[in-house]
Design an enzyme around this catalytic site. Structure first.
Site, PDB file in Angstrom:
ATOM      1  NE  ARG A  51      -4.045  -2.060  -4.575  1.00  0.00           N
ATOM      2  CZ  ARG A  51      -3.550  -2.100  -3.328  1.00  0.00           C
ATOM      3  NH1 ARG A  51      -3.273  -1.018  -2.661  1.00  0.00           N
ATOM      4  NH2 ARG A  51      -3.332  -3.253  -2.747  1.00  0.00           N
ATOM      5  CG  HIS A  61     -14.868   2.501  -5.279  1.00  0.00           C
ATOM      6  ND1 HIS A  61     -13.979   3.166  -4.477  1.00  0.00           N
ATOM      7  CD2 HIS A  61     -14.807   1.209  -4.924  1.00  0.00           C
ATOM      8  CE1 HIS A  61     -13.397   2.300  -3.652  1.00  0.00           C
ATOM      9  NE2 HIS A  61     -13.882   1.114  -3.900  1.00  0.00           N
ATOM     10  CG  ASP A  80      -1.923  -0.993   1.331  1.00  0.00           C
ATOM     11  OD1 ASP A  80      -2.160  -1.650   0.304  1.00  0.00           O
ATOM     12  OD2 ASP A  80      -2.526  -1.148   2.403  1.00  0.00           O
TER      13      ASP A  80
END
Ligand SMILES: Cc1cc2nc3c(=O)[nH]c(=O)nc-3n(C[C@H](O)[C@H](O)[C@H](O)COP(=O)(O)OP(=O)(O)OC[C@H]3O[C@@H](n4cnc5c(N)ncnc54)[C@H](O)[C@@H]3O)c2cc1C
Length: 312
Positions: A182, A229, A132
């Site tokens: 990512r 999203h 992350d």
């Protein structure tokens, strides 16, 4: 940046609230929307349900900025045990972690030692680990760490944030080592000297970076996960990938547990790769506050639970 978001991000770092809020039953109830439970068993059960819809998962154990190397080591052992459980269950589950969970604030070398244990076990088990990305003060150090670990392990990915001005340069500095990336918008409160303050500019940059990454998927076969999203962005990414002739199975989206679940099912049914990131563990408070800050309307869910509590 809205006042509501600023307050929630401030609350995510407030020590007194960190102790007080998680004890409240109504908050625990509201958290369920984004977190299936605090234990590995809870998240493995949630994974089984998602897999029925062709959605794989990534698990992350919550906890940040560890204060001792003992805690960092405990966290490392937690991930090593988790890898055992994943292997036993034979499920498509990857893991993702914050370097501060395994000692990054204390020692680069110790973190490398701990991470190497996780990377090695993941490699043996044919599994993968993502790193992350935290606030901007960690970005240089995290990219340096990633380059170092990639010298020995190819099963490691890195998250990068589109809200930072620097991210295109970072990507260009990484492509030669065939990174797995990512791409997310970014979840922390950053100064306008380092990050786009306006969401419209973040979105523009997300697409600029996406076009670059799509070319890299095509030319170098690198793995990219679009972590968003934002349905408009997802549509644009799909169109851009069609334009350059990438097949659907080359396109991977990642979304968070409990957010736009129907859209996650839809993407999977359309033939795209989709992975849901599930966070779990006892230390969910700062993480939960950041989820609320991403969409202050979510505070409504908490309020609804207070209301239900008064009348149930
Ligand atoms: C798989 C994954 C991994 C991530 N890892 C990191 C990381 O390592 N470091 C980091 O800084 N950030 C990380 N993030 C968080 C990310 O940076 C954003 O803060 C978050 O994804 C919201 O941005 P968005 O792209 O969904 O777009 P937004 O523009 O914020 O949202 C688009 C739409 O999605 C919906 N939505 C977004 N968030 C929520 C929410 N919390 N609740 C309900 N609806 C919502 C809303 O309808 C909104 O209009 C990660 C996100 C994902 C999906």
């Amino acid at each position: 940046m809205g006042l509501g978001r600023n307050i929630l991000l401030w609350a995510s770092r407030n020590e007194w609230l960190k102790n007080w809020v998680p004890k409240k039953k109504f908050v625990q109830k509201a958290v369920k929307r984004f977190m299936p439970g605090e234990t590995e068993e809870d998240v493995i059960t949630a994974t089984k349900e998602l897999l029925r819809h062709n959605i794989s998962t990534t698990l992350t154990h919550l906890g940040e900025n560890m204060i001792s190397l003992k805690e960092a080591e405990d966290n490392t052992n937690h991930y090593l045990n988790l890898l055992d459980k994943i292997l036993n269950e034979k499920l498509d589950i990857e893991i993702s972690l914050k370097l501060t969970q395994i000692g990054f604030d204390l020692s680069f070398d110790k973190t490398l030692e701990f991470f190497t244990k996780i990377a090695l076990k993941a490699k043996e088990f044919n599994n993968n680990v993502f790193i992350d990305i935290e606030d901007t003060s960690y970005v240089d150090k995290t990219i340096g760490f990633y380059k170092k670990i990639k010298e020995s392990y190819d099963n490691i990915g890195l998250c990068l944030q589109a809200y930072l001005y620097r991210t295109m340069d970072d990507l260009k500095s990484l492509v030669n080592i065939k990174p797995w990336i990512r791409l997310v918008k970014g979840a922390y409160k950053e100064h306008s000297s380092v990050a786009f303050p306006k969401l419209s500019k973040v979105n523009e940059n997300y697409m600029l970076l996406s076009r670059f990454l799509l070319e890299q998927i095509k030319e170098r076969g690198i793995r990219v996960a679009f972590g968003t999203h934002d349905l408009t962005i997802q549509e644009q990414v799909k169109k851009e990938s069609e334009k350059i002739g990438l097949s659907k199975d080359k396109l991977e989206f990642q979304m968070l547990y409990g957010i736009k679940t129907d859209e996650q099912y839809r993407l999977a049914s359309e033939g795209y790769k989709i992975r849901t990131l599930i966070s779990y563990g006892e230390h969910w408070y700062p993480w939960y506050m950041r989820r609320l800050a991403e969409r202050p309307a979510n505070v409504g869910f908490v309020l609804k639970n207070i209301f239900n509590k008064s009348y149930n």
